[in-house]
Design an enzyme around this catalytic site. Structure first.
Site, PDB file in Angstrom:
ATOM      1  N   VAL A  11      -4.342   9.401 -10.934  1.00 16.82           N
ATOM      2  CA  VAL A  11      -3.051   9.193 -11.237  1.00 16.82           C
ATOM      3  C   VAL A  11      -2.876   9.986 -12.531  1.00 16.82           C
ATOM      4  O   VAL A  11      -1.951  10.732 -12.805  1.00 16.82           O
ATOM      5  CB  VAL A  11      -2.855   7.523 -11.597  1.00 16.82           C
ATOM      6  CG1 VAL A  11      -1.680   7.521 -12.204  1.00 16.82           C
ATOM      7  CG2 VAL A  11      -2.795   6.964 -10.338  1.00 16.82           C
ATOM      8  N   THR A 121      -1.977   0.396 -12.250  1.00 21.67           N
ATOM      9  CA  THR A 121      -1.547  -0.810 -11.636  1.00 21.67           C
ATOM     10  C   THR A 121      -2.032  -2.040 -12.160  1.00 21.67           C
ATOM     11  O   THR A 121      -3.333  -2.112 -12.397  1.00 21.67           O
ATOM     12  CB  THR A 121      -2.053  -0.660 -10.209  1.00 21.67           C
ATOM     13  OG1 THR A 121      -1.449   0.712  -9.596  1.00 21.67           O
ATOM     14  CG2 THR A 121      -1.662  -1.725  -9.453  1.00 21.67           C
ATOM     15  N   PHE A 249       3.682   3.820   8.186  1.00 17.62           N
ATOM     16  CA  PHE A 249       2.811   2.733   7.998  1.00 17.62           C
ATOM     17  C   PHE A 249       2.551   1.563   9.163  1.00 17.62           C
ATOM     18  O   PHE A 249       2.197   0.550   8.743  1.00 17.62           O
ATOM     19  CB  PHE A 249       2.849   2.221   6.429  1.00 17.62           C
ATOM     20  CG  PHE A 249       2.237   3.154   5.367  1.00 17.62           C
ATOM     21  CD1 PHE A 249       3.003   4.165   5.308  1.00 17.62           C
ATOM     22  CD2 PHE A 249       0.951   2.810   4.896  1.00 17.62           C
ATOM     23  CE1 PHE A 249       2.203   4.971   4.325  1.00 17.62           C
ATOM     24  CE2 PHE A 249       0.438   3.541   4.010  1.00 17.62           C
ATOM     25  CZ  PHE A 249       1.151   4.822   3.638  1.00 17.62           C
ATOM     26  N   GLY A 257      -8.014   1.487   3.594  1.00 22.27           N
ATOM     27  CA  GLY A 257      -9.171   1.365   2.681  1.00 22.27           C
ATOM     28  C   GLY A 257      -8.809   2.137   1.412  1.00 22.27           C
ATOM     29  O   GLY A 257      -7.460   2.127   1.225  1.00 22.27           O
ATOM     30  N   CYS A 260      -6.574   1.882  -3.679  1.00 25.71           N
ATOM     31  CA  CYS A 260      -5.562   1.102  -3.884  1.00 25.71           C
ATOM     32  C   CYS A 260      -5.183  -0.172  -3.267  1.00 25.71           C
ATOM     33  O   CYS A 260      -5.175  -1.328  -3.700  1.00 25.71           O
ATOM     34  CB  CYS A 260      -4.195   1.764  -3.923  1.00 25.71           C
ATOM     35  SG  CYS A 260      -4.264   3.288  -5.326  1.00 25.71           S
TER      36      CYS A 260
HETATM   37  C1  UDX Z   1      -1.689   4.062  -1.564  1.00 23.08           C
HETATM   38  C2  UDX Z   1      -0.050   4.039  -1.605  1.00 23.08           C
HETATM   39  O1  UDX Z   1       0.584   4.686  -0.227  1.00 23.08           O
HETATM   40  C3  UDX Z   1       0.610   4.681  -2.783  1.00 23.08           C
HETATM   41  O2  UDX Z   1       2.053   4.716  -2.787  1.00 23.08           O
HETATM   42  C4  UDX Z   1      -0.120   3.754  -4.231  1.00 23.08           C
HETATM   43  O3  UDX Z   1       0.020   4.681  -5.245  1.00 23.08           O
HETATM   44  C5  UDX Z   1      -1.794   3.967  -3.824  1.00 23.08           C
HETATM   45  O4  UDX Z   1      -2.213   3.436  -2.518  1.00 23.08           O
HETATM   46  P1  UDX Z   1      -3.279   5.987  -0.836  1.00 23.08           P
HETATM   47  O5  UDX Z   1      -4.391   4.842  -1.032  1.00 23.08           O
HETATM   48  O6  UDX Z   1      -3.618   7.018  -1.402  1.00 23.08           O
HETATM   49  O7  UDX Z   1      -1.910   5.400  -1.485  1.00 23.08           O
HETATM   50  O8  UDX Z   1      -3.253   6.238   0.725  1.00 23.08           O
HETATM   51  P2  UDX Z   1      -2.181   5.645   1.544  1.00 23.08           P
HETATM   52  O9  UDX Z   1      -1.960   7.090   2.329  1.00 23.08           O
HETATM   53  O10 UDX Z   1      -1.193   4.904   1.435  1.00 23.08           O
HETATM   54  O11 UDX Z   1      -3.341   4.957   2.871  1.00 23.08           O
HETATM   55  C6  UDX Z   1      -4.175   3.947   2.635  1.00 23.08           C
HETATM   56  C7  UDX Z   1      -4.830   3.457   3.823  1.00 23.08           C
HETATM   57  O12 UDX Z   1      -4.025   2.917   4.688  1.00 23.08           O
HETATM   58  C8  UDX Z   1      -5.667   4.490   4.391  1.00 23.08           C
HETATM   59  O13 UDX Z   1      -6.871   4.146   4.719  1.00 23.08           O
HETATM   60  C9  UDX Z   1      -5.035   4.851   5.664  1.00 23.08           C
HETATM   61  O14 UDX Z   1      -5.989   5.391   6.538  1.00 23.08           O
HETATM   62  C10 UDX Z   1      -4.312   3.375   5.939  1.00 23.08           C
HETATM   63  N1  UDX Z   1      -3.351   3.574   6.813  1.00 23.08           N
HETATM   64  C11 UDX Z   1      -1.982   4.116   6.448  1.00 23.08           C
HETATM   65  C12 UDX Z   1      -3.452   2.984   8.018  1.00 23.08           C
HETATM   66  O15 UDX Z   1      -4.372   2.524   8.705  1.00 23.08           O
HETATM   67  N2  UDX Z   1      -2.153   3.156   8.871  1.00 23.08           N
HETATM   68  C13 UDX Z   1      -1.049   3.417   8.489  1.00 23.08           C
HETATM   69  O16 UDX Z   1      -0.001   3.419   9.350  1.00 23.08           O
HETATM   70  C14 UDX Z   1      -1.007   4.111   7.257  1.00 23.08           C
END
Ligand code: UDX
Length: 429
Positions: A11, A121, A249, A257, A260
């Site tokens: 960040v 956060t 999502f 994972g 965050c």
């Molecule tokens: C997240 C938030 O999206 C972001 O706004 C915040 O600031 C930080 O946390 P990030 O952890 O970088 O961002 O990744 P993100 O793309 O959100 O994915 C998080 C996890 O969810 C990943 O493990 C991804 O594989 C999983 N995921 C995401 C799914 O399993 N299915 C989905 O449809 C979307």
């Protein structure tokens, strides 16, 4: 504007780089001497597409510098961002000791009116505590305001996200502070929400928890679809096209994972408990996410039966594509389960193999997907890198000892895989 950013993690570094790109003078501060030495050598301690190039340009233009001294960063800045980590404690609540220590040091170095912005956060009411701390440790009569300005960037697309935010949240009771931040972010032309500090803090936890809820909902649907002979992708497409739901999502897979979602969901459960609310919905979201690992591991086991001495090729280690981040990556848990049952794991990831070594020291790291597949009893996909979507599957089939693909991210078309002669298992299809 002159801006100080304390904390050079994802960040902090991305915020610093983008604010410098917008023409501000940015002082990045971190108490980790090694990190600052790396940055001062012109290197970047994390992998994030486009970040190095952007920092290089600003450095050459004299718009960004790196130091271990908070005093140095604060003295010439109008705005001081706190972007240090807030890792989970064993009980799931957020460890705020770094935020507290930074607030105190900022207080001791205040020289004239400054806006102190919390970008990390944090649980609701942290801003109030930061303001109290600064008041306590600063000189009598020091002028400052505290603002909560949560960051929503995603790893892997952090720069794009920072330049194109869906919204900018500014939580403060001071119009003067809000105006300064509105001015700072003006070039982004994004919708701005100005609210009170507690609401801003809750927005961040609520947004991440809601997204995690969508993912767990999709994973629960995947289990139902599998039992009913339906296809989860068709179901989530049909549901997601309703604008009130949204199609993002809702990808089923091996669970969420990263640094965050797991941390923020458990921190939100913990803070809501302190506030007297039992957020059972979120506890269930966590449970579904953990169970997704068991479910996927059982799928591998049902397909291969006895794992002892079986060679298993794993493609993808990072918690998601376009990052080398292994924090809370589902791959760690799944590979450890495979190893516990005696499987020999060979793995390939385009970016995360160096970072993976710490958690996964005893696997064979390969130089490409084909080397990993050679002689393996099955190919297991755990991260949806584009490189894997574009692989030569005929060649893959030749190299595997058995033409088995177990896909935790649903990257291939099941019909095509069967046509190509694979035994293909995916999630909810
Ligand atoms: C997240 C938030 O999206 C972001 O706004 C915040 O600031 C930080 O946390 P990030 O952890 O970088 O961002 O990744 P993100 O793309 O959100 O994915 C998080 C996890 O969810 C990943 O493990 C991804 O594989 C999983 N995921 C995401 C799914 O399993 N299915 C989905 O449809 C979307």
């Amino acid at each position: 504007m002159n801006v100080c950013i304390i904390g050079t993690g994802y960040v902090g570094l991305v915020t610093g780089a983008t604010l410098a790109e917008l023409g501000n003078r940015v002082f990045c501060v971190d108490n980790n001497e090694e990190k600052i030495a790396i940055l001062n050598r012109g290197e970047i301690p994390i992998y994030e597409p486009g970040l190095k190039e952007m920092i290089d340009t600003s450095r050459r233009a004299g718009r960004i510098s790196f130091t271990t001294s908070i005093a140095e960063g604060v003295k010439d800045s109008a705005i001081v961002f706190i972007a240090v980590s807030t890792p989970p404690k064993p009980d799931g609540s957020a460890d705020l000791s770094a935020v507290a220590a930074v607030a105190r040091e900022v207080a001791e170095n205040l020289n004239g009116y400054k806006v102190v912005v919390d970008k990390s956060t944090v649980p609701v009411k942290t801003g109030e505590k930061v303001a109290e701390t600064i008041k306590r440790y600063s000189k009598e009569g020091s002028e400052f305001d505290v603002v909560s300005n949560p960051e929503f960037l995603r790893e892997g697309s952090a720069i794009y996200d920072t330049f194109h935010p869906d919204r900018i949240v500014i939580g403060t009771s001071s119009q003067k502070a809000a105006d300064l931040l509105i001015d700072l972010y003006k070039p982004l032309e994004a919708p701005v929400i100005v609210t009170d500090i507690n609401s801003a803090e809750i927005i961040k936890h609520a947004a991440n928890s809601f997204l995690a809820t969508k993912i767990s909902f999709a994973n629960a649907l995947a289990r139902i679809c599998e039992a009913a002979g339906a296809n989860v992708e068709e179901v989530t497409r049909g549901v997601g096209l309703d604008h009130r739901v949204g199609d993002k999502f809702l990808n089923a897979g091996v669970g969420y994972g990263g640094s965050c979602f797991p941390k923020d969901v458990s921190a939100f459960i913990s803070i809501t408990e302190e506030l007297g609310y039992d957020f059972r919905l979120l506890k269930e979201v966590e449970r579904i996410n953990e169970e997704q690992i068991d479910y996927f591991f059982r799928k591998i086991k049902e397909t291969l039966w006895i794992l002892e001495d079986q060679k298993v090729a794993v493609l993808g280690l990072a918690f998601k594509p376009n990052t080398d981040d292994m924090r809370n990556a589902p791959a760690i848990k799944i590979i450890k389960r495979l190893q516990a049952e005696g499987a020999k794991v060979r793995a390939y990831d385009p970016k995360a193999m160096e970072t993976a070594r710490e958690d996964l020291p005893d696997i064979e790291y390969c130089s490409d997907p084909y080397q990993a597949a050679e002689g393996a009893e099955a190919l297991v996909i755990l991260t949806e890198w584009n490189e894997f979507k574009e692989m030569n599957l005929d060649r893959m089939k030749e190299l595997l000892h058995q033409p088995i693909v177990i896909d935790g991210r649903n990257i291939y078309d099941p019909e095509r895989m069967v046509e190509l002669g694979f035994t293909y298992r995916s999630v909810g299809r």
